[in-house]
Every structure is written in C-alpha cells, then in structure tokens.
Design an enzyme around this catalytic site. Structure first.
Site, short mmCIF file in Angstrom:
data_model
loop_
_atom_site.label_atom_id
_atom_site.label_comp_id
_atom_site.label_asym_id
_atom_site.label_seq_id
_atom_site.Cartn_x
_atom_site.Cartn_y
_atom_site.Cartn_z
N ASP A 82 0.79 -1.24 0.00
CA ASP A 82 0.00 0.00 0.00
C ASP A 82 0.83 1.29 0.00
O ASP A 82 1.97 1.31 0.46
CB ASP A 82 -0.89 0.04 1.25
CG ASP A 82 -2.07 -0.91 1.15
OD1 ASP A 82 -2.05 -1.81 0.29
OD2 ASP A 82 -3.01 -0.75 1.96
N HIS A 133 -6.30 3.11 -4.01
CA HIS A 133 -6.21 3.39 -2.56
C HIS A 133 -6.57 4.84 -2.28
O HIS A 133 -6.08 5.43 -1.32
CB HIS A 133 -4.81 3.06 -2.06
CG HIS A 133 -4.73 2.74 -0.60
ND1 HIS A 133 -5.71 2.09 0.10
CD2 HIS A 133 -3.74 2.97 0.31
CE1 HIS A 133 -5.35 1.94 1.36
NE2 HIS A 133 -4.16 2.48 1.52
N HIS A 137 -5.73 9.20 0.92
CA HIS A 137 -5.59 8.27 2.05
C HIS A 137 -6.27 8.81 3.31
O HIS A 137 -5.71 8.82 4.40
CB HIS A 137 -4.11 7.97 2.33
CG HIS A 137 -3.90 6.71 3.12
ND1 HIS A 137 -3.97 6.67 4.50
CD2 HIS A 137 -3.62 5.45 2.73
CE1 HIS A 137 -3.74 5.45 4.92
NE2 HIS A 137 -3.53 4.67 3.86
N HIS A 229 3.65 -2.05 3.18
CA HIS A 229 3.61 -0.69 2.64
C HIS A 229 4.90 -0.37 1.90
O HIS A 229 5.99 -0.76 2.33
CB HIS A 229 3.43 0.34 3.78
CG HIS A 229 2.08 0.28 4.42
ND1 HIS A 229 1.76 -0.62 5.41
CD2 HIS A 229 0.95 1.01 4.21
CE1 HIS A 229 0.50 -0.43 5.79
NE2 HIS A 229 0.00 0.56 5.09
#
Length: 264
Positions: A82, A133, A137, A229
């Site tokens: 991510d 995504h 965020h 991540h």
C-alpha cells in the site's frame, strides 16, 4: 425544350439519383455487416450522432463484499503493498518480488501514481495487479458524504489507469479499512473488487524488521492476504521484512496468488 419534356427529363434524373442512393446505402449497410462479422465493426456514434466515439465496454460485474480469499485457494497467500508508488521503496520491493517469482497487488494513491507513471507501468509490466487506494488516504472517509467518497475513489482510479497506460485497476482498498456500503458499491460498479486484509504487519509503524516478520508468522492463520507498505514514509524495515518473509513462506509450503475478484 418544352415544359412537358423538361418535366419528364427531371423525373428521369431524380429517379436515377434515387436509385443510385439506394444502391449506395445498401452497399454501405453490407460493408458494415461484413466488418462486424470480421470483428471490426464500425465505430459507434455518440449521443449526438457524431462518429468516431468508441463504444463503451461495460465494467465487469464484481461483488460488493470485501475480498480476502486467494484465487488459487489451498495454502496460497496474497501479498498486497500500500501507499505507493514511491521512487525509493517501490523499485526495491519490485526487485525482491522478482527475485522470488512472486506477484503482488499494489494499492496506489492517485496523485502518487500520476507523479510516477514509469513505476506504475513497471508494476503492470512485471505482472502485478493494481488497486485503488484513493486520492488522499483519508482514513476518516467513512464519515464523509457519498459524493466525497465517490470523488476519492473514481478520481484515483482515473489517475492510476492513466499512469498505467490503460491497464485496469482491479481492486479498491479503503484507507485504514474505512469501507462503507456506499464506497463498496461505488467501487464494484466500475469493476473494482473491495479488498481487505487478514495480516496487518504493522510495518507502517516501523516496529523493526524482526517484529514485522514475526507478525506475519503469528497472524497468518487469520487468512491469506498480507499487508505491507511501500509508501508513506521510511519503508526500509518493510523492504527488509519482505526479503525475509517470502522465502519463509515458500519454505513452509505456501504458494502465491492474487485475491479473488469475481467470486464472493
């Protein structure tokens, strides 16, 4: 020429022109049908009847439920990464994945993808899948309006796909897991399967490489989808942990897959 002969002459000409137009129209229709039969149908017309606008292909139907399972089933696991792409950490993660023969899902932030299109294209070229995504965020987007959620999701999808050169975004992951029924519906309506996780490595908190690796070992029994991540800060621990986790998974009988898309 007399009036009667002149009128008759005009009628003959008009009849000939009408016949020619009819023949021309029939030929054009046959050409169109032939092209369609050859898989090269004429370009469809838009709402205003303007040629040159391609026919829109409807998005595939995907469930609105949040996916966790692996397509391959069995002992397969899904690696998901991510918050990128990031020019420092994404290439290192891609190198590790390539060395181990593993494919992953990269959940990208829209503006990050727009800023680093070469990385997005590399992700696609090396056989990985794309995930939306959102734009910023925002982990509180589940408390925001439906219109806000829609902008966050669809604007990011557009930026990621543009950066990818047209490759489709196949999943949507809410920041911090802040899914809502509306956000899942918005994503599924454009062919993106909502994507969850089973193993949160907590690598975002930088607890140390050993702690990240141990979290994977401890929590893998929760399910197959593992969260790492590659953006949002210093991801050196994430890179080091991924380098250790992939061989360990293989040694313990795990294969690698992608999260399900079209099945519940």
């Amino acid at each position: 020429m007399g009036q009667g002969k002149y009128t008759a002459h005009i009628a003959v000409v008009a009849s000939a022109v009408g016949l020619s137009l009819a023949v021309w129209g029939a030929a054009a229709l046959l050409d169109g049908e032939a092209a369609a039969n050859m898989g090269d149908a004429p370009t469809s017309q838009g709402p205003a009847g303007k040629p040159g606008e391609p026919a829109k292909v409807p998005p595939r139907k995907v469930p609105e439920s949040i996916a966790h399972a692996a397509e391959a089933g069995g002992t397969a696991v899904n690696i998901t990464i991510d918050d990128g792409p990031d020019p420092r950490w994404t290439p290192e993660m891609l190198d590790i994945l390539k060395e181990n023969g593993v494919k992953a899902v990269f959940c990208m932030i829209g503006p990050q993808a727009q800023q680093h299109p070469a990385l997005v294209k590399r992700v696609v070229a090396e056989g990985h899948r794309l995930c939306d995504h959102t734009m910023t965020h925002d982990t509180t987007m589940d408390k925001k309006s439906v219109a806000y959620q829609k902008r966050q999701i669809l604007d990011a999808k557009r930026l990621i796909e543009n950066a990818a050169g047209g490759a489709k975004v196949e999943y949507y992951r809410a920041p911090g897991g802040a899914f809502t029924p509306d956000s899942r519906k918005i994503a599924a309506a454009v062919g993106m399967r909502p994507l969850g996780w089973n193993v949160d490595t907590k690598d975002f908190e930088q607890p140390g490489t050993a702690a990240i690796v141990q979290t994977v070992k401890n929590e893998l029994s929760n399910g197959p989808t593992i969260l790492f991540h590659d953006g949002g800060g210093d991801r050196s621990q994430s890179v080091a942990a991924l380098r250790q986790v992939l061989p360990w998974l293989k040694q313990n009988g795990h294969t690698f897959s992608f999260p399900v898309i079209t099945t519940p």
